[in-house]
Design a protein around this motif. Sequence first.
Motif, PDB file in Angstrom:
ATOM      1  N   ALA A   1       0.836  -1.199   0.000  1.00 28.22           N
ATOM      2  CA  ALA A   1       0.000   0.000   0.000  1.00 28.22           C
ATOM      3  C   ALA A   1       0.872   1.250   0.000  1.00 28.22           C
ATOM      4  O   ALA A   1       0.535   2.264  -0.617  1.00 28.22           O
ATOM      5  CB  ALA A   1      -0.899  -0.006   1.234  1.00 28.22           C
ATOM      6  N   SER A   2       2.006   1.183   0.689  1.00 26.65           N
ATOM      7  CA  SER A   2       2.818   2.389   0.852  1.00 26.65           C
ATOM      8  C   SER A   2       3.530   2.800  -0.433  1.00 26.65           C
ATOM      9  O   SER A   2       3.908   3.961  -0.572  1.00 26.65           O
ATOM     10  CB  SER A   2       3.818   2.204   1.993  1.00 26.65           C
ATOM     11  N   GLY A   3       3.720   1.883  -1.396  1.00 27.13           N
ATOM     12  CA  GLY A   3       4.428   2.208  -2.639  1.00 27.13           C
ATOM     13  C   GLY A   3       3.730   3.316  -3.411  1.00 27.13           C
ATOM     14  O   GLY A   3       4.357   4.307  -3.802  1.00 27.13           O
ATOM     15  N   SER A   4       2.426   3.172  -3.625  1.00 30.82           N
ATOM     16  CA  SER A   4       1.721   4.199  -4.390  1.00 30.82           C
ATOM     17  C   SER A   4       1.630   5.493  -3.589  1.00 30.82           C
ATOM     18  O   SER A   4       1.640   6.591  -4.161  1.00 30.82           O
ATOM     19  CB  SER A   4       0.332   3.717  -4.805  1.00 30.82           C
ATOM     20  N   LEU A   5       1.589   5.382  -2.259  1.00 34.76           N
ATOM     21  CA  LEU A   5       1.472   6.588  -1.427  1.00 34.76           C
ATOM     22  C   LEU A   5       2.782   7.370  -1.410  1.00 34.76           C
ATOM     23  O   LEU A   5       2.789   8.590  -1.582  1.00 34.76           O
ATOM     24  CB  LEU A   5       1.029   6.206  -0.016  1.00 34.76           C
ATOM     25  N   TYR A   6       3.913   6.688  -1.215  1.00 38.69           N
ATOM     26  CA  TYR A   6       5.205   7.393  -1.260  1.00 38.69           C
ATOM     27  C   TYR A   6       5.521   7.876  -2.676  1.00 38.69           C
ATOM     28  O   TYR A   6       6.123   8.932  -2.864  1.00 38.69           O
ATOM     29  CB  TYR A   6       6.334   6.523  -0.703  1.00 38.69           C
TER      30      TYR A   6
END
Length: 208
Positions: free
Chosen positions: A78-83
């Motif tokens: 989930a954090s990949g697209s957010l970062y």
Amino acid sequence: MGNELSIIQGWLSEARTAFNACATHLDELDDAIGDGDHGSNMSRGFEAASTMDYATFNTAAKALKQIGMTLLGTIGGASGSLYGTFFLTMASHWPSQVNAPRFAALLRAARDAVQATGRAEVGDKTMVDPLDAAVKAMEAAGDDAHLLDSLRAGVDAAQAARDATRDMVAKRGRAALLGEKSVGHIDPGAESMTLVLELSLRHLSDLG
Ligand code: ADP
Ligand code: MG
């Protein structure tokens, strides 16, 4: 500004070292309320980003865009697209000359983009919590603040917001599946976002 690119380069080099050093710690935080991969994800992303060839960039914005694209493609989870969104927004909003109010506005735009992508509200126990706290503290520092003082206020607020995620019930991401059982653990994404901001304080304060 001529030295912005070398500041971004120094920031990225230290981010790589820092995320490498705390990968196990972040994995452990994620193990408690998720699937135990947040540190490995971040470390893989910054390892890939740090192989960028700086000879091909002539502006900080272009370097930040490439960092965002690389993180988007390599962090995963989930954090990949957010970062990825966080850095791409920083790239597209990078001002011609950085100062305290312009950097606060940049972080606000990045926070808005992360929230638009992940739909997390403040208090949902995610990376949004320290990011939002930093934006608000930097804005409260005022338009005349020195960038270093504003960033310091932002980092202090982010650290407190990160620590406050310990007592929260997760409402977004994998941790939300645990409901009340997520209480008692710091959110791994809140920890990593705070580290990103701490690194920014160390490097970007050179700008003014
Ligand atoms: P995954 O949960 O897919 O394994 P990571 O472990 O890399 O991904 O990242 C987990 C972190 O991502 C969480 O600790 C949280 O801070 C952040 N996160 C997850 N979902 C969201 C969301 N919808 N909005 C904001 N942040 C989120
Ligand atoms: Mg995870």
